[in-house]
Scaffold this motif. Structure first.
Motif, PDB file in Angstrom:
ATOM      1  N   ASP A  81       0.807  -1.119  -0.148  1.00  0.00           N
ATOM      2  CA  ASP A  81       0.074   0.148  -0.044  1.00  0.00           C
ATOM      3  C   ASP A  81       0.976   1.192  -0.059  1.00  0.00           C
ATOM      4  N   THR A  88      -2.618  10.529   5.407  1.00  0.00           N
ATOM      5  CA  THR A  88      -3.109   9.402   4.913  1.00  0.00           C
ATOM      6  C   THR A  88      -2.271   7.968   5.310  1.00  0.00           C
ATOM      7  N   ALA A  91      -3.608   6.896   8.631  1.00  0.00           N
ATOM      8  CA  ALA A  91      -5.074   6.417   8.609  1.00  0.00           C
ATOM      9  C   ALA A  91      -5.022   5.057   8.044  1.00  0.00           C
ATOM     10  N   LYS A  92      -4.132   4.837   7.019  1.00  0.00           N
ATOM     11  CA  LYS A  92      -3.714   3.322   6.371  1.00  0.00           C
ATOM     12  C   LYS A  92      -3.338   2.319   7.368  1.00  0.00           C
ATOM     13  N   ALA A  94      -3.746   2.606  10.763  1.00  0.00           N
ATOM     14  CA  ALA A  94      -4.813   2.511  11.700  1.00  0.00           C
ATOM     15  C   ALA A  94      -5.971   1.265  11.021  1.00  0.00           C
ATOM     16  N   ALA A  95      -6.300   1.595   9.814  1.00  0.00           N
ATOM     17  CA  ALA A  95      -7.010   0.579   9.242  1.00  0.00           C
ATOM     18  C   ALA A  95      -6.705  -0.778   9.085  1.00  0.00           C
ATOM     19  N   ASN A  96      -5.400  -0.787   8.381  1.00  0.00           N
ATOM     20  CA  ASN A  96      -4.788  -2.171   8.056  1.00  0.00           C
ATOM     21  C   ASN A  96      -3.209  -2.028   8.534  1.00  0.00           C
ATOM     22  N   THR A 125       0.459   0.138  17.249  1.00  0.00           N
ATOM     23  CA  THR A 125       1.410   0.343  16.016  1.00  0.00           C
ATOM     24  C   THR A 125       2.980   0.335  16.379  1.00  0.00           C
TER      25      THR A 125
END
Length: 184
Positions: A81, A88, A91-92, A94-96, A125
């Motif tokens: 990714d 951004t 956020a990525k 945190a999501a995956n 994380t």
């Protein structure tokens, strides 16, 4: 000039004998193909690779750097990714959550140092290995990055050999990137 371009140039030249191999300076080409400074041909040295499907995130605003690094990782079967800014990227994460992060220092908006601080402060994380990247030649950036929690540092431009040598240092026994000293 890379090895392929040099070979094409030499092979395209006409030679007195008509044999294109006569135009190739073998020692020069062999030297260029070597990766490690110790003189071992990089393809002959054993390299541990991350397991197939390792999830990586590249956070860099340079499309060129992102494309080059992405190509290297995808060729080695990473799931990938990307994000062009720190907000951004966070956020990525945190999501995956990825298993490894490549983080540029100079980004639009929030810089890489602040993004790294936030990654390390978050319990979810903080164990993700982060390799920071910068085109700046200042050793102070490398020192500061490592002081606030980076696991490694790469100066741009970097080679394929350097990328995978740095990843290899972070692999655990199951070929998963881990922070040194972090529990599995």
């Amino acid at each position: 000039m890379n090895l392929i371009d040099r070979l094409k140039r030499f092979l395209a030249q006409s030679t007195p004998s008509g044999n294109p191999e006569d135009a190739v300076n073998r020692s020069e080409l062999e030297q260029e193909a070597k990766g490690p400074p110790n003189g071992i041909e990089r393809r002959q040295s054993d390299r541990r690779c991350a397991r197939d499907g390792t999830r990586a995130l590249i956070i860099d605003d340079s499309a060129t750097v992102t494309a080059a690094l992405a190509r290297m990782l995808l060729q080695n079967r990473y799931q990938l990714d990307t994000a062009a800014d720190a907000e951004t990227g966070l956020a990525k994460i945190a999501a995956n959550p990825p298993e490894i992060i490549f983080l540029d220092i100079v980004l639009p908006g929030m810089n890489g140092f602040e993004a790294l601080r936030r990654i390390r402060r978050d319990e979810a994380t903080r164990a993700i290995p982060v390799i920071m990247m910068s085109g700046n030649e200042q050793a102070t950036e490398q020192f500061y990055a490592q002081r606030i929690g980076a696991d490694d540092f790469m100066k741009k431009p970097f080679s394929r050999f350097e990328v995978f040598a740095r990843v290899e240092k972070l692999l655990d026994a199951e070929a998963v990137p881990r922070r040194p000293g972090a529990a599995a």
